[in-house]
Design a protein around this motif. Structure first.
Motif, PDB file in Angstrom:
ATOM      1  N   VAL A  52       6.531  -3.577  -3.103  1.00  0.00           N
ATOM      2  CA  VAL A  52       6.670  -2.953  -1.778  1.00  0.00           C
ATOM      3  C   VAL A  52       7.517  -1.689  -1.898  1.00  0.00           C
ATOM      4  CG1 VAL A  52       7.538  -3.266   0.577  1.00  0.00           C
ATOM      5  CG2 VAL A  52       6.444  -5.181  -0.626  1.00  0.00           C
ATOM      6  N   PRO A  53       6.989  -0.520  -1.505  1.00  0.00           N
ATOM      7  CA  PRO A  53       7.747   0.735  -1.614  1.00  0.00           C
ATOM      8  C   PRO A  53       8.887   0.795  -0.610  1.00  0.00           C
ATOM      9  CG  PRO A  53       5.661   1.109  -0.492  1.00  0.00           C
ATOM     10  CD  PRO A  53       5.626  -0.308  -0.986  1.00  0.00           C
ATOM     11  N   PHE A  54       9.793   1.722  -0.829  1.00  0.00           N
ATOM     12  CA  PHE A  54      11.041   1.759  -0.070  1.00  0.00           C
ATOM     13  C   PHE A  54      10.838   1.880   1.437  1.00  0.00           C
ATOM     14  CE2 PHE A  54      10.164   6.254  -0.722  1.00  0.00           C
ATOM     15  CZ  PHE A  54      10.605   6.855   0.454  1.00  0.00           C
ATOM     16  N   TYR A  55       9.806   2.608   1.864  1.00  0.00           N
ATOM     17  CA  TYR A  55       9.627   2.828   3.300  1.00  0.00           C
ATOM     18  C   TYR A  55       9.058   1.609   4.014  1.00  0.00           C
ATOM     19  CZ  TYR A  55       5.455   4.443   0.789  1.00  0.00           C
ATOM     20  OH  TYR A  55       4.407   4.554  -0.097  1.00  0.00           O
ATOM     21  N   ASN A  56       8.594   0.619   3.282  1.00  0.00           N
ATOM     22  CA  ASN A  56       8.091  -0.619   3.897  1.00  0.00           C
ATOM     23  C   ASN A  56       9.059  -1.787   3.774  1.00  0.00           C
ATOM     24  OD1 ASN A  56       5.716   0.524   4.810  1.00  0.00           O
ATOM     25  ND2 ASN A  56       4.539  -0.052   2.996  1.00  0.00           N
TER      26      ASN A  56
ATOM     27  N   ALA B  69       9.704   4.974  -8.404  1.00  0.00           N
ATOM     28  CA  ALA B  69       8.737   5.442  -9.401  1.00  0.00           C
ATOM     29  C   ALA B  69       8.770   4.573 -10.649  1.00  0.00           C
ATOM     30  CB  ALA B  69       9.016   6.906  -9.760  1.00  0.00           C
ATOM     31  N   SER B  70       9.938   4.054 -11.001  1.00  0.00           N
ATOM     32  CA  SER B  70      10.013   3.185 -12.180  1.00  0.00           C
ATOM     33  C   SER B  70       9.224   1.899 -11.963  1.00  0.00           C
ATOM     34  CB  SER B  70      11.476   2.859 -12.514  1.00  0.00           C
ATOM     35  OG  SER B  70      12.014   1.885 -11.635  1.00  0.00           O
ATOM     36  N   HIS B  71       9.034   1.530 -10.693  1.00  0.00           N
ATOM     37  CA  HIS B  71       8.198   0.377 -10.345  1.00  0.00           C
ATOM     38  C   HIS B  71       6.750   0.795 -10.066  1.00  0.00           C
ATOM     39  CE1 HIS B  71      11.399  -2.583 -10.177  1.00  0.00           C
ATOM     40  NE2 HIS B  71      12.095  -1.865  -9.326  1.00  0.00           N
ATOM     41  N   TYR B  72       6.390   2.035 -10.363  1.00  0.00           N
ATOM     42  CA  TYR B  72       5.050   2.582 -10.096  1.00  0.00           C
ATOM     43  C   TYR B  72       4.745   2.633  -8.594  1.00  0.00           C
ATOM     44  CZ  TYR B  72       4.717   0.849 -14.917  1.00  0.00           C
ATOM     45  OH  TYR B  72       4.965   0.552 -16.234  1.00  0.00           O
ATOM     46  N   ARG B  73       5.781   2.803  -7.767  1.00  0.00           N
ATOM     47  CA  ARG B  73       5.589   2.729  -6.322  1.00  0.00           C
ATOM     48  C   ARG B  73       5.832   4.050  -5.621  1.00  0.00           C
ATOM     49  NH1 ARG B  73       2.236   0.244  -6.684  1.00  0.00           N
ATOM     50  NH2 ARG B  73       2.100  -0.510  -4.554  1.00  0.00           N
ATOM     51  N   PHE B  74       5.897   5.154  -6.338  1.00  0.00           N
ATOM     52  CA  PHE B  74       6.094   6.449  -5.674  1.00  0.00           C
ATOM     53  C   PHE B  74       4.753   7.117  -5.376  1.00  0.00           C
ATOM     54  CE2 PHE B  74       7.282  10.955  -5.320  1.00  0.00           C
ATOM     55  CZ  PHE B  74       8.301  10.846  -4.378  1.00  0.00           C
ATOM     56  N   LEU B  75       3.906   7.236  -6.398  1.00  0.00           N
ATOM     57  CA  LEU B  75       2.574   7.805  -6.228  1.00  0.00           C
ATOM     58  C   LEU B  75       1.546   6.854  -6.836  1.00  0.00           C
ATOM     59  CD1 LEU B  75       3.242  11.560  -7.138  1.00  0.00           C
ATOM     60  CD2 LEU B  75       2.998  10.565  -4.841  1.00  0.00           C
TER      61      LEU B  75
ATOM     62  N   ALA C 216       0.847  -1.200   0.000  1.00  0.00           N
ATOM     63  CA  ALA C 216       0.000   0.000   0.000  1.00  0.00           C
ATOM     64  C   ALA C 216       0.876   1.242   0.000  1.00  0.00           C
ATOM     65  CB  ALA C 216      -0.920  -0.008   1.218  1.00  0.00           C
ATOM     66  N   LEU C 217       0.548   2.190  -0.871  1.00  0.00           N
ATOM     67  CA  LEU C 217       1.358   3.397  -1.012  1.00  0.00           C
ATOM     68  C   LEU C 217       0.934   4.473  -0.024  1.00  0.00           C
ATOM     69  CD1 LEU C 217       1.722   3.733  -4.888  1.00  0.00           C
ATOM     70  CD2 LEU C 217       3.166   2.515  -3.251  1.00  0.00           C
ATOM     71  N   SER C 218       1.923   5.209   0.466  1.00  0.00           N
ATOM     72  CA  SER C 218       1.712   6.375   1.330  1.00  0.00           C
ATOM     73  C   SER C 218       2.351   7.570   0.646  1.00  0.00           C
ATOM     74  CB  SER C 218       2.326   6.149   2.714  1.00  0.00           C
ATOM     75  OG  SER C 218       1.722   5.071   3.378  1.00  0.00           O
TER      76      SER C 218
ATOM     77  N   PHE D 138       7.491  13.487   1.259  1.00  0.00           N
ATOM     78  CA  PHE D 138       8.306  14.060   2.327  1.00  0.00           C
ATOM     79  C   PHE D 138       9.766  13.642   2.164  1.00  0.00           C
ATOM     80  CE2 PHE D 138       9.826  14.098   6.841  1.00  0.00           C
ATOM     81  CZ  PHE D 138       9.790  15.478   7.005  1.00  0.00           C
ATOM     82  N   ALA D 139       9.996  12.396   1.764  1.00  0.00           N
ATOM     83  CA  ALA D 139      11.364  11.943   1.516  1.00  0.00           C
ATOM     84  C   ALA D 139      12.001  12.765   0.389  1.00  0.00           C
ATOM     85  CB  ALA D 139      11.374  10.463   1.155  1.00  0.00           C
ATOM     86  N   LEU D 140      11.250  13.012  -0.673  1.00  0.00           N
ATOM     87  CA  LEU D 140      11.752  13.819  -1.780  1.00  0.00           C
ATOM     88  C   LEU D 140      12.070  15.234  -1.311  1.00  0.00           C
ATOM     89  CD1 LEU D 140      12.340  14.205  -4.795  1.00  0.00           C
ATOM     90  CD2 LEU D 140       9.891  14.666  -5.128  1.00  0.00           C
ATOM     91  N   PHE D 141      11.170  15.817  -0.497  1.00  0.00           N
ATOM     92  CA  PHE D 141      11.391  17.156   0.042  1.00  0.00           C
ATOM     93  C   PHE D 141      12.675  17.205   0.871  1.00  0.00           C
ATOM     94  CE2 PHE D 141      10.883  19.802   3.875  1.00  0.00           C
ATOM     95  CZ  PHE D 141      10.883  21.071   3.282  1.00  0.00           C
ATOM     96  N   LEU D 142      12.890  16.200   1.724  1.00  0.00           N
ATOM     97  CA  LEU D 142      14.080  16.190   2.568  1.00  0.00           C
ATOM     98  C   LEU D 142      15.362  16.105   1.748  1.00  0.00           C
ATOM     99  CD1 LEU D 142      13.113  13.912   5.614  1.00  0.00           C
ATOM    100  CD2 LEU D 142      13.302  16.408   5.540  1.00  0.00           C
TER     101      LEU D 142
END
Length: 336
Positions: free
Chosen positions: A298-302, A99-105, A45-47, A53-57
């Motif tokens: 699974v996105p990077f934060y999970n 994002a290349s895995h469609y897991r950013f947004l 599940a995407l957040s 926020f990670a991109l902003f940091l």
């Protein structure tokens, strides 16, 4: 549209709706340790807030490093800025990798456009271009259609590893490779290849035109404001030195001289870095590489939670090649 591309499109739409746990970049030969679908669905599940926020940091860190040097003009501050910015550039490519895995947004349109504008185009690559090779790398890992064979030139025409990517090496050979790659010219070649590639690996026409306008706008701004020297010092040099060093360290650790007696575990190493290593070499959980290859949805934060779930199984902790430092991973790829 090819069969693979059509299947990828359909599967990407489905994972965005959480309708199933399959992913267009799943390995065609499957994985040996299949976790419950309900758990993978939960971890997939995407957040968007976490991603943005990670991109902003990362961009905040880049801005802070630039400001520190501009305000001080201190050579030691500049050296730190080169390393820190180069590491943040690596982090941008890691987020673009998601994002290349469609897991950013969740929205595929915004996933690709945000990725291109704020992660990939500044690094002279594109989400679509990277996806073309990286998706094949996941689906056909170590097979003749593995995208890394084309992107990184890891194999010769006979299908054998070339000398540069043959491991283990001596410590001297490993150090020489990393140093040689970090001496500007490899990075410069990447930039040129990326600029040429946007006319070869074409996305949509609007995307290609937007990318041309993107570079044109920044080139005009740098010219009018007289910022080309600063751009060289604070973007190109970090990109062509420390960023390239971290890319090659990461690549070497991921797939070289992996030690396991169990098929399915022999192709990819997981590296869980120390805090300083995560900041300067392996940002945004990119070291959880075996986990990522098995479950690219699974996105990077999970990924840490996915790692924990796998460690709770009987086979994974016994068979996986897991290192708890990038330095330890590099020790594993040198001749004993």
């Amino acid at each position: 549209m090819s069969i693979d591309t059509a299947e990828e499109h359909i599967a990407s739409e489905n994972i965005n709706k959480n309708e199933r746990t399959s992913h267009p970049h799943d390995a065609v030969k499957g994985v040996p340790n299949r976790l419950p679908s309900s758990l993978i669905r939960e971890l997939s599940a995407l957040s968007p807030g976490k991603a943005l926020f990670a991109l902003f940091l990362e961009w905040l860190g880049i801005a802070a490093a630039i400001a520190a040097y501009v305000l001080t003009k201190n050579p030691f501050v500049y050296l730190f800025a080169v390393i820190f910015i180069g590491a943040r550039q690596q982090a941008l490519t890691v987020l673009g990798h998601d994002a290349s895995h469609y897991r950013f947004l969740p929205n595929r349109f915004w996933n690709d456009w945000i990725s291109n504008f704020f992660m990939q185009w500044p690094m002279f690559i594109s989400t679509e271009g990277f996806r073309k090779y990286h998706g094949a790398h996941h689906r056909y890992l170590n097979d003749e259609k593995d995208g890394n064979r084309f992107l990184w030139k890891t194999h010769n025409q006979e299908g054998h590893l070339v000398e540069e990517w043959t491991y283990p090496k001596s410590k001297g050979q490993l150090a020489a490779k990393i140093i040689r790659r970090g001496l500007f010219f490899t990075g410069l070649r990447w930039i040129i290849r990326g600029l040429i590639g946007m006319f070869v690996i074409r996305g949509s026409l609007p995307s290609m035109l937007a990318r041309i306008l993107f570079y044109g706008a920044f080139a005009s701004w740098f010219t009018m404001a007289g910022l080309w020297w600063e751009f060289l010092l604070l973007w190109i040099i970090p990109l062509c030195t420390w960023h390239i060093v971290t890319q090659y360290i990461r690549l070497i650790a991921e797939h070289s001289a992996v030690q396991s007696d169990v098929p399915g575990y022999q192709e990819t190493r997981t590296t869980i870095p120390k805090v300083w290593e995560a900041l300067f070499i392996l940002p945004r959980n990119i070291g959880y590489h075996l986990e990522h290859h098995w479950y690219p949805s699974v996105p990077f934060y999970n990924l840490p939670a996915l790692h924990k779930a796998l460690m709770d199984t009987e086979e994974f902790p016994r068979s996986a090649n897991i290192s708890y430092s990038i330095l330890r991973s590099l020790q594993e790829v040198v001749k004993k």
